[in-house]
Scaffold this motif. Structure first.
Motif, PDB file in Angstrom:
ATOM      1  N   PHE A 119      27.494  43.034  32.763  1.00  0.00           N
ATOM      2  CA  PHE A 119      27.976  42.267  33.907  1.00  0.00           C
ATOM      3  C   PHE A 119      29.494  42.105  33.848  1.00  0.00           C
ATOM      4  CE2 PHE A 119      29.343  38.133  35.560  1.00  0.00           C
ATOM      5  CZ  PHE A 119      29.027  38.298  36.897  1.00  0.00           C
ATOM      6  N   ILE A 120      30.017  41.744  32.693  1.00  0.00           N
ATOM      7  CA  ILE A 120      31.463  41.523  32.526  1.00  0.00           C
ATOM      8  C   ILE A 120      32.229  42.818  32.773  1.00  0.00           C
ATOM      9  CG2 ILE A 120      33.260  41.028  30.812  1.00  0.00           C
ATOM     10  CD1 ILE A 120      31.301  38.905  29.647  1.00  0.00           C
ATOM     11  N   GLU A 121      31.775  43.923  32.195  1.00  0.00           N
ATOM     12  CA  GLU A 121      32.469  45.202  32.384  1.00  0.00           C
ATOM     13  C   GLU A 121      32.432  45.635  33.848  1.00  0.00           C
ATOM     14  OE1 GLU A 121      34.394  46.564  30.144  1.00  0.00           O
ATOM     15  OE2 GLU A 121      33.788  45.061  28.664  1.00  0.00           O
ATOM     16  N   GLY A 122      31.304  45.410  34.505  1.00  0.00           N
ATOM     17  CA  GLY A 122      31.193  45.738  35.928  1.00  0.00           C
ATOM     18  C   GLY A 122      32.145  44.906  36.778  1.00  0.00           C
ATOM     19  N   ARG A 123      32.239  43.620  36.465  1.00  0.00           N
ATOM     20  CA  ARG A 123      33.137  42.729  37.214  1.00  0.00           C
ATOM     21  C   ARG A 123      34.598  43.107  36.977  1.00  0.00           C
ATOM     22  NH1 ARG A 123      34.208  40.426  41.722  1.00  0.00           N
ATOM     23  NH2 ARG A 123      35.400  38.509  41.538  1.00  0.00           N
ATOM     24  N   ILE A 124      34.941  43.485  35.751  1.00  0.00           N
ATOM     25  CA  ILE A 124      36.314  43.917  35.453  1.00  0.00           C
ATOM     26  C   ILE A 124      36.664  45.147  36.296  1.00  0.00           C
ATOM     27  CG2 ILE A 124      37.770  44.996  33.688  1.00  0.00           C
ATOM     28  CD1 ILE A 124      36.466  43.035  31.654  1.00  0.00           C
ATOM     29  N   GLN A 125      35.773  46.115  36.345  1.00  0.00           N
ATOM     30  CA  GLN A 125      36.011  47.321  37.144  1.00  0.00           C
ATOM     31  C   GLN A 125      36.128  46.980  38.625  1.00  0.00           C
ATOM     32  OE1 GLN A 125      32.871  50.078  36.215  1.00  0.00           O
ATOM     33  NE2 GLN A 125      33.934  50.869  34.417  1.00  0.00           N
ATOM     34  N   ASP A 126      35.279  46.087  39.091  1.00  0.00           N
ATOM     35  CA  ASP A 126      35.302  45.669  40.492  1.00  0.00           C
ATOM     36  C   ASP A 126      36.642  45.027  40.847  1.00  0.00           C
ATOM     37  OD1 ASP A 126      34.149  45.154  43.073  1.00  0.00           O
ATOM     38  OD2 ASP A 126      33.778  43.080  42.446  1.00  0.00           O
ATOM     39  N   ILE A 127      37.102  44.104  40.024  1.00  0.00           N
ATOM     40  CA  ILE A 127      38.368  43.414  40.282  1.00  0.00           C
ATOM     41  C   ILE A 127      39.542  44.387  40.208  1.00  0.00           C
ATOM     42  CG2 ILE A 127      39.992  41.689  39.396  1.00  0.00           C
ATOM     43  CD1 ILE A 127      37.551  40.040  38.526  1.00  0.00           C
ATOM     44  N   GLU A 128      39.549  45.261  39.211  1.00  0.00           N
ATOM     45  CA  GLU A 128      40.641  46.232  39.090  1.00  0.00           C
ATOM     46  C   GLU A 128      40.689  47.150  40.310  1.00  0.00           C
ATOM     47  OE1 GLU A 128      39.827  47.944  35.235  1.00  0.00           O
ATOM     48  OE2 GLU A 128      41.211  46.544  34.245  1.00  0.00           O
ATOM     49  N   GLY A 129      39.528  47.541  40.815  1.00  0.00           N
ATOM     50  CA  GLY A 129      39.469  48.374  42.022  1.00  0.00           C
ATOM     51  C   GLY A 129      39.998  47.640  43.236  1.00  0.00           C
ATOM     52  N   LYS A 130      39.613  46.380  43.374  1.00  0.00           N
ATOM     53  CA  LYS A 130      40.087  45.578  44.512  1.00  0.00           C
ATOM     54  C   LYS A 130      41.592  45.370  44.454  1.00  0.00           C
ATOM     55  CE  LYS A 130      35.748  43.236  45.259  1.00  0.00           C
ATOM     56  NZ  LYS A 130      34.953  42.053  45.066  1.00  0.00           N
ATOM     57  N   LEU A 131      42.109  45.087  43.276  1.00  0.00           N
ATOM     58  CA  LEU A 131      43.548  44.862  43.142  1.00  0.00           C
ATOM     59  C   LEU A 131      44.336  46.142  43.400  1.00  0.00           C
ATOM     60  CD1 LEU A 131      43.666  42.432  40.086  1.00  0.00           C
ATOM     61  CD2 LEU A 131      44.185  41.890  42.476  1.00  0.00           C
ATOM     62  N   SER A 132      43.795  47.286  42.994  1.00  0.00           N
ATOM     63  CA  SER A 132      44.520  48.539  43.203  1.00  0.00           C
ATOM     64  C   SER A 132      44.553  48.933  44.675  1.00  0.00           C
ATOM     65  CB  SER A 132      43.921  49.664  42.360  1.00  0.00           C
ATOM     66  OG  SER A 132      42.639  50.006  42.832  1.00  0.00           O
TER      67      SER A 132
END
Length: 158
Positions: free
Chosen positions: A57-70
């Motif tokens: 869950f944490i790794e998925g959320r990190i990827q999600d946030i990084e994608g949104k910020l980029s």
């Protein structure tokens, strides 16, 4: 590549969540997995499986946030001259023409929307109807049960 509008506050909140996940949550769950491994047989170790699920869950959320910020297009409404028009990031007070009920909404990005705090997504039917209109204009919003007519009372750049 499509850019997604986001307020300055929304970007800040995502960056803080990302920092929390990377510096606090990720190391904690890695330690939980190591502790659970020490207990032996992993097939029947509920602590291990729970920690691995949390890690996913944490790794998925990190990827999600990084994608949104980029892909974020950060819009600072305070830097845009106040024109009385409803724009992304503005706070708008509308009055229901039928009931005289007054409500105030801030138009924000999809991830920032929170109806309980009167923050509506720029892609919501109400926001789409309001964008580009000015104080004093009347807008018709399509809702599941028909249509509602609102008058724009005030537009604030806050």
């Amino acid at each position: 590549m499509q850019k997604y509008p986001m307020t300055v506050e929304g970007e800040k909140a995502l960056r803080e969540e990302l920092q929390q996940l990377k510096t606090v949550e990720r190391p904690r769950v890695i330690q939980d997995i190591a502790d659970a491994r020490e207990h032996g047989d992993l097939k029947e170790n509920a602590e291990y499986h729970a920690a691995r699920e949390q890690q996913g869950f944490i790794e998925g959320r990190i990827q999600d946030i990084e994608g949104k910020l980029s892909n974020a297009q950060v819009i600072d409404i305070k830097s845009i001259p106040h024109s009385g028009k409803v724009l992304f990031g503005t706070t708008v007070t509308i009055i229901n023409v039928e009931t005289d009920e007054e409500v105030e909404y801030r138009i924000v990005g999809d991830d920032e929307a929170d109806i309980k705090n009167n923050r509506i997504s720029v892609s919501s039917p109400i926001a789409r109807a309001l964008i580009g209109k000015e104080e004093g204009d009347t807008v018709v919003v399509n809702i599941p049960s028909g249509t509602v007519e609102y008058e724009i009372d005030e537009v604030k750049h806050v």
